[in-house]
Structures are given as structure tokens and as C-alpha cells.
Enzyme design. Sequence first.
Site: not given
Ligand code: CA2
Length: 143
Positions: A23, A100
Site C-alpha cells: 500500500y 483502491h
Molecule cells: O488498495 C486499496 O486501497 C484496498 O482497498 C485496500 C484494502 C484491501 O483489502 C483492498 O483489496 C484494496 C486493505 C486496506 C488495509 O489497509 C492497510 C494498510 C496498512 C496496513 C494494513 C492494511
Amino acid sequence: MKRVMILNGPNLNLLGVREPHIYGTTTLAQIEESCGQAAARLDLKIAFHQSNHEGVIVDLIQSARQEADAIIINPAGFSFTSVAIMDAIKTFEGPVLEVHISNIHARDEYHRHSRISFVATGVICGLGPYGYIAAMQAIAQMK
Ligand code: CA2
């Protein structure tokens, strides 16, 4: 001036802190800051929210019916599970852009099928935090 509600789902408060290989290193506070700068350029008024709670996001979408002309939503993990958020979006009459940060289509099977995409006006993914700005630009030029 168009009013845009920007909604962020669960765990996005951890952006830049955990899993930077997926991310990136930009924090949600930095994304909010760049959205604020883009809003000034694009003549948009933004309200930026993050919640880890599905019901809070449903409440915010319902309040957007009165308080916003457009929604930008990164539903995060709720993208793949939430019929409640999908139903709430259906009740909103303006454009809803799903964002996303990562390219969900390049990920595992589970992360490829967003329920929210069925009801979104448009979907942006894989552009990193710039996806939020791209969504704002799209909303600014919509009639
Ligand atoms: O890419 C994206 O923006 C997502 O929406 C992020 C979600 C994921 O489940 C989608 O597939 C795509 C996850 C967000 C979790 O964010 C975190 C950030 C840092 C560490 C752990 C999780």
C-alpha cells in the site's frame, strides 16, 4: 461549489505504517492533505472520513444524501463483503467513485470482486494515492 464526501474503510488508518510493499508509504493524513489541496484547485468542498465500522460508513453514506453531491469511497476490506454498504450506495443519487490504492485485479481471487463496483459510477484502482485526486478531477468535470 460541489460537495464531495470521501470515505475510507477499515485499516486505512494504518496506511504508510504497515505493509508498505502493498500500500506504499503515504499515510492517510497525507492523502487527506493532498485531497484538500486538490479541492482548492478544483473548486470542490470535501469532507474526509475514515472508519473501521461498517455501520458508521452506512450512516455517512445516508448523511451524504443531504450533505454531498458526490462520494469517493475506498471501502477497503468491506469492498468484498458488504451488502449493507452496497445497498446504502444505491440510495445515493449522485456519482459514486470507488477508489483502491492497489490494483485489486492483480491480486488473489478474493480481492478481485468488489461488491461496491456493481453500484459505483466508476472505479479507479492501482494508481496509488493519486487515485483519490483522479476521482476528484473526474467529479469536478462532471455536469
Ligand atoms: O488498495 C486499496 O486501497 C484496498 O482497498 C485496500 C484494502 C484491501 O483489502 C483492498 O483489496 C484494496 C486493505 C486496506 C488495509 O489497509 C492497510 C494498510 C496498512 C496496513 C494494513 C492494511
